[in-house]
Design an enzyme around this catalytic site. Structure first.
Site, short mmCIF file in Angstrom:
data_model
loop_
_atom_site.label_atom_id
_atom_site.label_comp_id
_atom_site.label_asym_id
_atom_site.label_seq_id
_atom_site.Cartn_x
_atom_site.Cartn_y
_atom_site.Cartn_z
N LYS A 162 1.07 -1.20 -0.20
CA LYS A 162 0.16 -0.16 0.06
C LYS A 162 1.14 1.01 0.15
O LYS A 162 1.58 1.45 0.53
CB LYS A 162 -0.69 -0.17 1.20
CG LYS A 162 -1.92 1.41 1.78
CD LYS A 162 -2.87 1.18 2.42
CE LYS A 162 -4.39 2.28 2.42
NZ LYS A 162 -4.74 2.14 3.77
N SER B 249 -9.69 1.79 2.78
CA SER B 249 -9.17 2.66 2.00
C SER B 249 -8.17 2.08 1.37
O SER B 249 -7.59 2.33 0.06
CB SER B 249 -8.49 3.81 3.00
OG SER B 249 -7.30 2.69 3.91
N SER C 75 -10.17 -0.38 6.94
CA SER C 75 -10.00 -0.44 5.53
C SER C 75 -9.12 -1.59 5.47
O SER C 75 -8.60 -1.62 3.88
CB SER C 75 -8.54 0.95 5.54
OG SER C 75 -9.14 2.46 6.19
#
Lengths: 478, 478
Positions: free
Chosen positions: B77, B152, B176
């Site tokens: 990420k 997210s 997330s």
């Protein structure tokens, strides 16, 4: 002094703790290094970095707390104090709000021979900001983050001080405590100890406080006194002319000796303090405090009594020797090596201090070492050097950077006049001062000293005073 | 050649060890596939050195000097800092930010031998539940490209679901990892708060943020998590506890499970299909010998409002460092300091981030702090206590991951509706508990997930339970 108006002063003193590394990063804290050479990833406030507490700072804060008999919190919590400024990399300062590490305590000060206790509200740990440099580039400001993250202990006093003089005495006391504890070098010119003053006035007898102003940026003992006095006068003048005092922050300008408005209460920041989620509360056990208490070094007050007892010096001398740790330990080093500690006190507080003051220097930067002093005073004690001679050597020692031993030889003080030579001189002096000689013979014993002086003068001090006495005695009574 | 990307992590490790294929082949295969699936927008940047890293791994494998995950291509990420690589956090603010250091999560996986394919897309500063707030555009759900992958960590979820890597890192502040895992039909674990170091993981809400893993199944996730978990002295909130072999715990036959069912929450599920799926999933577990017990989680209904005070409050301070002074976006020709701050931040941050900074600033302001922040913290403690009580009776708690399946891009305009995406995931963040989401079925081809919440440091238990479920179902392979 004003008969109508009483001034009320509280001080916030920021003390830089002398740790090797910063409070929340492992960057070094040395002063005067190349800009930004001591700023780590954490000090730069990069994305993703995290603070890790330097435990040494906790120990130092506890030491201070113990020294002023304050309550030490069983739990210390760090909080974020939010405001934007270019030299504050994270946009918040890690400080303490609730649960400061040191709670209420008090310290004693002495002004005009009267002792007074000043309340300490709290002392908390926080990180220092960096520095903004506005004069380095045209139309640009530069940021130096070397200082960012340096550990500070902020010591907040109660509004117990009543004059600028008391404020200075208080500040000096704090200075002596932190330097004796060795938790800070207390160097004000390098910013290791900085002070903000809250100043207000009220009529004598009134209980309520007037509106206060906060004076920032007062960084020497001298400026503290000047700034506060200026501010008191300014407030009195305003109030006496029917005006009122605005609660505001004012900056002290040492060059102009004035304070001027920085920001008013309306523009005061809302710092939005909240506990820093990156740091866990520090739990401080009773045992930890007791352990630290045991390691506390001797504090000024204890040293003052001990010096009087052990070295048989006066209270006045002992107090003056203990205004700083450096003077105190300089004295002890010398006193232990010579037979008369009183002599050491006299010379250190007298001649040495005079030289230091004249040269605007501190004892820790003295060119005259304790070894020099020991050498000098030993020669004085054994009689191989006279008072005036010693004084001369001391001055030369400062200006030439040479050791006492070298100087004594260089100046010929080691070649003392022999007995024959002295007798010759004495004979000549008696002859030249026949009038005094007659008076002496007629019973004016005091004149003995006069003859000693004459001999020392003639020999430029290069004579053993004992021998001079002996020979004079013999000659004058012949 | 077989489709290597369909292999699980463990199958890939075995294939590499057996020399069935090389890391270089595997990496080339993935890079080609990533290029073919560009439209998904899963990646923000690709690692130029991926093939070099793969070759190095092949050399190690040839010499039998391979580490635990040697040669496995993965994705990170874009919230994890990697030295000398751009780390954007999905924001224009950090569009060109080249990190001078690496996060602990990256370092650990790099030391384990993984090959970094690139950085995955995400909601800006991890604020969002659909990946639509990314400055680099929305990510598409590989199951249905008209729909969102969740957020997210939407890029990582879609990458694993589209077979662009066998596992990927993510972060979970309020769901997330788990919500996008559910939306994309894969397994996602958020470990205990403090299990994975936050050093170098760009902060959103420090007391809630936790790094974790997306994988194809529970065993893969267990092995991957094992490689990023562990104490880190650079993170003060990191837990100093030994990390067991999660893979061994996942496979263990000795574990007994009592799964707690928070009846009130389950009964309140609005969508019958979601509720039915929950009970069907429960049946699968019961068949595998798992015991079930009804529990009561008091105050859990306040999780969402509590979260939307605490997370924005922390983010308002965490994001202050993006001020245009040292790095990140700086506006053109600022006329003064104020202008520099205002325009740099106005231009650099997106709408959702600004909204949360404003909410947080408001909650921490003088006069509101007690009513919002303090109250929220109190309720947070109550919620934590409810879980602690529940875990006296059960070994894990089962809930849906999300109240719905993936929704169409731009279909949710109401922010509160968006915030409600995390209604089942937030409680675990508030309490700091580990939680996993695994696929549990579909509604019209769109995946659903169930969530297991475990007791502190009991990730192994969650993997074991999830593995049991996956041994008795095939949703994770569909």
């Amino acid at each position: 002094m004003n008969d109508t108006w009483e001034s009320v002063i509280g001080l916030e003193v920021h003390v830089q703790l002398s740790t090797e590394s910063k409070i929340f990063s492992n960057a070094p804290t040395k002063f005067g290094q190349t800009q930004n050479s001591q700023a780590s990833l954490v000090d730069l406030g990069l994305p993703g970095v995290l603070p890790v507490l330097n435990e040494k700072t906790i120990e130092m804060a506890i030491k201070f707390g113990c020294a002023i008999n304050a309550n030490i919190s069983s739990k210390a919590i760090f909080a974020r104090k939010n405001y934007f400024y270019p030299d504050l990399p994270k946009g918040y300062q890690i400080s303490q709000l609730d649960d400061p590490i040191v709670g209420e305590g008090k310290i004693s000060i002495e002004v005009d021979n009267e002792e007074k206790f000043i309340g300490i509200t709290r002392a908390h740990l926080e990180e220092d900001a960096g520095k903004s440099l506005h004069d380095k580039y045209e139309n640009l400001s530069a940021i130096d983050l070397n200082r960012a993250g340096t550990p500070l202990l902020e010591i907040v006093s109660e509004p117990d001080l009543r004059s600028a003089k008391e404020a200075v005495a208080y500040l000096k006391k704090i200075h002596s405590i932190i330097t004796f504890l060795e938790i800070s070098d207390g160097n004000m010119s390098q910013g290791s100890m900085r002070c903000d003053a809250n100043v207000s006035i009220r009529k004598y007898g009134e209980m309520e406080f007037g509106n206060r102003t906060e004076l920032k940026n007062i960084n020497s003992f001298r400026f503290v006194e000047k700034a506060i006095n200026y501010e008191i006068d300014r407030q009195i003048e305003i109030v006496e002319n029917g005006g009122s005092i605005d609660q505001e922050t004012r900056l002290y300008d040492a060059n102009k000796n004035e304070t001027r408005s920085m920001r008013s209460k309306e523009h005061a920041n809302d710092y939005r303090y909240f506990p820093d989620p990156d740091l866990i509360p520090v739990i401080i056990s009773r045992e930890t405090i007791q352990e630290i208490q045991k390691t506390l070094p001797e504090l000024p007050e204890q040293k003052i009594s001990r010096f009087i007892k052990d070295y048989k010096i006066s209270e006045y001398e002992s107090k003056n020797l203990n205004v700083s740790k450096e003077i105190s330990s300089f004295f002890e080093k010398v006193a232990k090596k010579i037979s008369s500690p009183e002599l050491a006190a006299k010379w250190i507080l007298g001649d040495l201090m005079a030289i230091l003051n004249k040269n605007n220097s501190e004892i820790q930067d003295s060119k005259i070492s304790s070894e020099d002093m020991i050498d000098l005073l030993s020669r004085l004690e054994e009689g191989s050097l006279s008072g005036p001679g010693a004084k001369k050597i001391l001055e030369l020692c400062w200006s030439s950077n040479e050791s006492v031993d070298v100087l004594v030889k260089k100046e010929g003080f080691d070649e003392l006049k022999g007995e024959d030579e002295l007798l010759e001189i004495i004979t000549k002096i008696i002859k030249d001062n026949s009038k005094q000689f007659e008076q002496y013979l007629n019973g004016k014993d005091k004149l003995f000293g006069f003859f000693v002086g004459q001999v020392m003068k003639e020999t430029k001090g290069n004579a053993d005073p004992k021998l001079v006495n002996e020979l004079l005695n013999k000659k004058l009574k012949q | 050649m077989e489709d290597l990307s369909k292999l699980s992590l463990i199958e890939q490790i075995n294939g590499l060890k057996a020399r069935k294929f090389s890391s270089l082949e595997l990496t080339e295969f993935y890079l080609k596939k990533i290029d073919q699936e560009k439209a998904l927008n899963s990646f923000i940047s690709l690692n130029e050195n991926a093939l070099k890293e793969a070759k190095k791994s092949d050399e190690k494998i040839a010499k039998n000097k391979n580490s635990s995950l040697e040669g496995i291509p993965i994705a990170h990420k874009d919230i994890f800092c990697i030295k000398d690589q751009i780390t954007t956090c999905g924001s224009k603010m950090l569009e060109n930010f080249v990190s001078p250091y690496s996060s602990t999560v990256y370092e650990k996986l790099s030391n384990s031998g993984t090959v970094n394919l690139g950085k995955t897309n995400m909601d800006e500063f991890a604020m969002g539940s659909s990946n639509e707030t990314s400055f680099f555009g929305s990510v598409l759900n590989p199951i249905d490209p008209q729909r969102v992958p969740g957020g997210s960590s939407g890029g990582s979820a879609s990458a694993v679901a589209a077979n662009l890597c066998s596992f990927a890192t993510g972060t979970d502040t309020g769901g997330s990892i788990r919500q996008p895992a559910a939306f994309c039909g894969i397994t996602g674990i958020k470990p205990t708060y403090g299990r994975v170091s936050r050093w170098g993981m760009i902060a959103f809400a420090s007391s809630l943020d936790q790094g974790g893993i997306f994988a194809k199944n529970a065993l893969d996730a267990a092995l991957a998590l094992e490689n990023i978990a562990g104490f880190d002295e650079k993170d003060s909130t990191s837990i100093n506890k030994k990390v067991p072999s999660f893979l061994n715990e996942a496979k263990s036959k000795d574990k007994e499970h009592i799964v707690g069912i928070p009846k009130d929450i389950i009964e309140d599920i609005k969508d019958d299909k979601v509720k039915n799926n929950f009970y069907e999933s429960l049946e699968i577990l019961k068949k595998s010998g798992v015991k079930v017990k009804e529990i009561d989680l008091k105050n859990i209904q306040y999780s969402l409002p509590v979260y939307y005070v605490i997370a924005p409050a922390e983010c308002s301070a965490n994001l202050s460092r993006y001020d245009g002074v040292r790095y990140g976006h700086r506006c053109e020709n600022p006329k003064d300091l104020e202008d520099l701050y205002e325009r740099s931040r106005a231009e650099g941050f997106g709408e959702e981030v600004k909204k949360r900074i404003l909410i947080g600033t408001y909650c921490l302001s003088a006069g509101y702090y007690d009513a919002y922040y303090i109250k929220a913290q109190k309720i947070r403690n109550l919620i934590k206590q409810s879980f602690i009580n529940a875990f006296k009776e059960v070994s894990s708690i089962m809930m849906p991951t999300c109240a719905n399946v993936s929704f169409k891009l731009n279909s949710i305009q109401n922010p509160v509706e968006m915030y409600e995406q995390d209604i089942y995931t937030i409680p675990a963040n508030l309490a700091g508990l580990p939680a996993i989401s695994i696929p549990s079925g579909k509604i019209k081809k769109l995946p659903l997930g169930i969530q297991f919440i475990g007791n502190y440091l009991e990730e192994g238990n969650l993997f074991n339970l999830s593995n049991k479920f996956q041994q008795n179902s095939n949703f994770h392979n569909e």
